[in-house]
Scaffold this motif. Sequence first.
Motif, PDB file in Angstrom:
ATOM      1  N   ALA A   1    -153.576 -24.746 101.647  1.00 54.79           N
ATOM      2  CA  ALA A   1    -152.902 -25.555 100.626  1.00 54.79           C
ATOM      3  C   ALA A   1    -152.625 -26.946 101.186  1.00 54.79           C
ATOM      4  CB  ALA A   1    -151.591 -24.897 100.208  1.00 54.79           C
ATOM      5  N   PRO A   2    -152.660 -27.978 100.321  1.00 52.98           N
ATOM      6  CA  PRO A   2    -152.334 -29.331 100.800  1.00 52.98           C
ATOM      7  C   PRO A   2    -150.857 -29.435 101.162  1.00 52.98           C
ATOM      8  CG  PRO A   2    -152.664 -29.316  98.424  1.00 52.98           C
ATOM      9  CD  PRO A   2    -153.028 -27.950  98.904  1.00 52.98           C
ATOM     10  N   ASP A   3    -150.564 -30.196 102.201  1.00 52.48           N
ATOM     11  CA  ASP A   3    -149.189 -30.440 102.642  1.00 52.48           C
ATOM     12  C   ASP A   3    -149.120 -31.865 103.193  1.00 52.48           C
ATOM     13  OD1 ASP A   3    -146.525 -29.924 103.185  1.00 52.48           O
ATOM     14  OD2 ASP A   3    -146.926 -29.010 105.138  1.00 52.48           O
ATOM     15  N   HIS A   4    -149.673 -32.803 102.412  1.00 55.04           N
ATOM     16  CA  HIS A   4    -149.841 -34.175 102.878  1.00 55.04           C
ATOM     17  C   HIS A   4    -148.498 -34.855 103.132  1.00 55.04           C
ATOM     18  CE1 HIS A   4    -153.888 -33.316 101.960  1.00 55.04           C
ATOM     19  NE2 HIS A   4    -153.824 -33.536 100.659  1.00 55.04           N
ATOM     20  N   LYS A   5    -148.490 -35.710 104.153  1.00 60.75           N
ATOM     21  CA  LYS A   5    -147.295 -36.457 104.556  1.00 60.75           C
ATOM     22  C   LYS A   5    -147.556 -37.934 104.305  1.00 60.75           C
ATOM     23  CE  LYS A   5    -146.019 -32.532 106.544  1.00 60.75           C
ATOM     24  NZ  LYS A   5    -145.069 -31.604 105.907  1.00 60.75           N
ATOM     25  N   GLY A   6    -147.161 -38.434 103.152  1.00 68.09           N
ATOM     26  CA  GLY A   6    -147.442 -39.824 102.807  1.00 68.09           C
ATOM     27  C   GLY A   6    -148.936 -40.051 102.725  1.00 68.09           C
ATOM     28  N   LEU A   7    -149.457 -40.985 103.526  1.00 64.73           N
ATOM     29  CA  LEU A   7    -150.886 -41.264 103.528  1.00 64.73           C
ATOM     30  C   LEU A   7    -151.650 -40.370 104.496  1.00 64.73           C
ATOM     31  CD1 LEU A   7    -150.830 -45.185 103.422  1.00 64.73           C
ATOM     32  CD2 LEU A   7    -151.169 -43.587 101.527  1.00 64.73           C
ATOM     33  N   GLN A   8    -150.940 -39.552 105.258  1.00 65.41           N
ATOM     34  CA  GLN A   8    -151.591 -38.673 106.224  1.00 65.41           C
ATOM     35  C   GLN A   8    -151.991 -37.357 105.554  1.00 65.41           C
ATOM     36  OE1 GLN A   8    -149.160 -37.415 109.501  1.00 65.41           O
ATOM     37  NE2 GLN A   8    -150.888 -36.655 110.687  1.00 65.41           N
ATOM     38  N   GLN A   9    -153.277 -37.018 105.675  1.00 61.81           N
ATOM     39  CA  GLN A   9    -153.770 -35.778 105.095  1.00 61.81           C
ATOM     40  C   GLN A   9    -153.442 -34.608 106.014  1.00 61.81           C
ATOM     41  OE1 GLN A   9    -157.973 -36.722 104.405  1.00 61.81           O
ATOM     42  NE2 GLN A   9    -157.529 -36.674 102.226  1.00 61.81           N
ATOM     43  N   VAL A  10    -152.684 -33.671 105.481  1.00 66.11           N
ATOM     44  CA  VAL A  10    -152.292 -32.473 106.229  1.00 66.11           C
ATOM     45  C   VAL A  10    -152.447 -31.280 105.289  1.00 66.11           C
ATOM     46  CG1 VAL A  10    -150.460 -31.321 107.547  1.00 66.11           C
ATOM     47  CG2 VAL A  10    -150.596 -33.819 107.531  1.00 66.11           C
ATOM     48  N   TRP A  11    -152.881 -30.157 105.864  1.00 64.95           N
ATOM     49  CA  TRP A  11    -153.009 -28.921 105.099  1.00 64.95           C
ATOM     50  C   TRP A  11    -152.258 -27.821 105.836  1.00 64.95           C
ATOM     51  CZ3 TRP A  11    -156.817 -32.406 105.886  1.00 64.95           C
ATOM     52  CH2 TRP A  11    -157.435 -32.954 104.751  1.00 64.95           C
ATOM     53  N   ARG A  12    -151.795 -26.842 105.098  1.00 65.74           N
ATOM     54  CA  ARG A  12    -151.218 -25.635 105.694  1.00 65.74           C
ATOM     55  C   ARG A  12    -152.265 -24.535 105.602  1.00 65.74           C
ATOM     56  NH1 ARG A  12    -146.523 -22.918 107.120  1.00 65.74           N
ATOM     57  NH2 ARG A  12    -146.453 -20.722 106.515  1.00 65.74           N
ATOM     58  N   LEU A  13    -152.643 -24.014 106.746  1.00 64.58           N
ATOM     59  CA  LEU A  13    -153.646 -22.958 106.836  1.00 64.58           C
ATOM     60  C   LEU A  13    -152.971 -21.681 107.311  1.00 64.58           C
ATOM     61  CD1 LEU A  13    -156.682 -22.023 106.924  1.00 64.58           C
ATOM     62  CD2 LEU A  13    -156.664 -22.742 109.326  1.00 64.58           C
ATOM     63  N   GLU A  14    -153.186 -20.589 106.581  1.00 61.91           N
ATOM     64  CA  GLU A  14    -152.608 -19.301 106.950  1.00 61.91           C
ATOM     65  C   GLU A  14    -153.712 -18.265 107.117  1.00 61.91           C
ATOM     66  OE1 GLU A  14    -149.845 -18.110 103.974  1.00 61.91           O
ATOM     67  OE2 GLU A  14    -148.757 -20.018 103.998  1.00 61.91           O
ATOM     68  N   ARG A  15    -153.710 -17.605 108.244  1.00 61.58           N
ATOM     69  CA  ARG A  15    -154.559 -16.426 108.419  1.00 61.58           C
ATOM     70  C   ARG A  15    -153.731 -15.238 107.950  1.00 61.58           C
ATOM     71  NH1 ARG A  15    -155.965 -16.128 114.101  1.00 61.58           N
ATOM     72  NH2 ARG A  15    -153.960 -15.119 114.355  1.00 61.58           N
ATOM     73  N   ARG A  16    -154.057 -14.753 106.753  1.00 60.48           N
ATOM     74  CA  ARG A  16    -153.257 -13.691 106.159  1.00 60.48           C
ATOM     75  C   ARG A  16    -153.774 -12.297 106.478  1.00 60.48           C
ATOM     76  NH1 ARG A  16    -151.178 -15.888 100.271  1.00 60.48           N
ATOM     77  NH2 ARG A  16    -149.776 -17.459 101.140  1.00 60.48           N
ATOM     78  N   ARG A  17    -155.054 -12.226 106.821  1.00 62.82           N
ATOM     79  CA  ARG A  17    -155.616 -10.927 107.183  1.00 62.82           C
ATOM     80  C   ARG A  17    -156.774 -11.136 108.137  1.00 62.82           C
ATOM     81  NH1 ARG A  17    -159.622  -7.288 106.525  1.00 62.82           N
ATOM     82  NH2 ARG A  17    -159.067  -5.130 106.057  1.00 62.82           N
ATOM     83  N   ALA A  18    -156.840 -10.309 109.167  1.00 61.63           N
ATOM     84  CA  ALA A  18    -157.983 -10.284 110.071  1.00 61.63           C
ATOM     85  C   ALA A  18    -157.999  -8.912 110.728  1.00 61.63           C
ATOM     86  CB  ALA A  18    -157.891 -11.384 111.123  1.00 61.63           C
ATOM     87  N   ARG A  19    -159.185  -8.431 111.029  1.00 59.65           N
ATOM     88  CA  ARG A  19    -159.294  -7.074 111.566  1.00 59.65           C
ATOM     89  C   ARG A  19    -158.671  -6.943 112.952  1.00 59.65           C
ATOM     90  NH1 ARG A  19    -162.524  -3.771 108.541  1.00 59.65           N
ATOM     91  NH2 ARG A  19    -163.862  -4.799 107.020  1.00 59.65           N
ATOM     92  N   THR A  20    -158.719  -7.993 113.752  1.00 59.29           N
ATOM     93  CA  THR A  20    -158.255  -7.872 115.136  1.00 59.29           C
ATOM     94  C   THR A  20    -157.159  -8.865 115.510  1.00 59.29           C
ATOM     95  OG1 THR A  20    -160.001  -9.380 115.879  1.00 59.29           O
ATOM     96  CG2 THR A  20    -160.506  -7.029 115.902  1.00 59.29           C
ATOM     97  N   LEU A  21    -156.692  -9.682 114.556  1.00 63.92           N
ATOM     98  CA  LEU A  21    -155.698 -10.704 114.879  1.00 63.92           C
ATOM     99  C   LEU A  21    -154.532 -10.630 113.898  1.00 63.92           C
ATOM    100  CD1 LEU A  21    -158.143 -13.679 115.511  1.00 63.92           C
ATOM    101  CD2 LEU A  21    -156.817 -12.451 117.249  1.00 63.92           C
TER     102      LEU A  21
END
Length: 199
Positions: A155-175
């Motif tokens: 999901a986007p989580d931009h800070k003013g003019l700085q492009q930032v995204w929030r990335l979540e690993r919600r499922r993985a077989r080994t992590l």
Amino acid sequence: MTAPILTRHRTTPTPCVAPAPEMALLRGRLHELCGPARRVAALWLAGAMQGPVLWIAPAWGTEAINPCGMVDWVDPGRFLFASPGRDEDLLWCTEEALRSGAVALVVADLRSPPGLVPVRRLHLAAQSSGAAPLGLILTPGDGGAPGVESRWHTAPDHKGLQQVWRLERRRARTLPPKAWAVHRHEGQLRLTPDGAPEG
């Protein structure tokens, strides 16, 4: 007469695709990208790979990706687009493309998460190709396709003019689940820990 020598067959590990070390996805498997920035995350992965990309989206879709928006992440000239007219044809095209191994990355932009049987078929198709293509399904909202190798929410989580995204690993077989803030530094993705994922 001598006894036959038994040797153990060693399999070579399937390589991963990683736009950043924290986001390494196993090739020859199906992964799910969900959330409002799922298409951006797919472009990150495409940019970490070589060769053509097949992007499959419904003909009736209203959210086509724009080459001008892609160019910061990946060369749009590498993309082939398929637009099936029926829901069932989206998964059929994805399965056939993975089985053929003709492209390294197959992206299917879906309206809803597929069930377990279609997911298993897509895994088998990717595994049957010696090329070990990477399969991605893009699903809206929180996703939820059963049996995928991993599920990532962006999901986007931009800070003013700085492009930032929030990335979540919600499922993985080994992590375990984990979240990061993603920003771009000198053309490279940088991931910094961003607390526990929600949901």
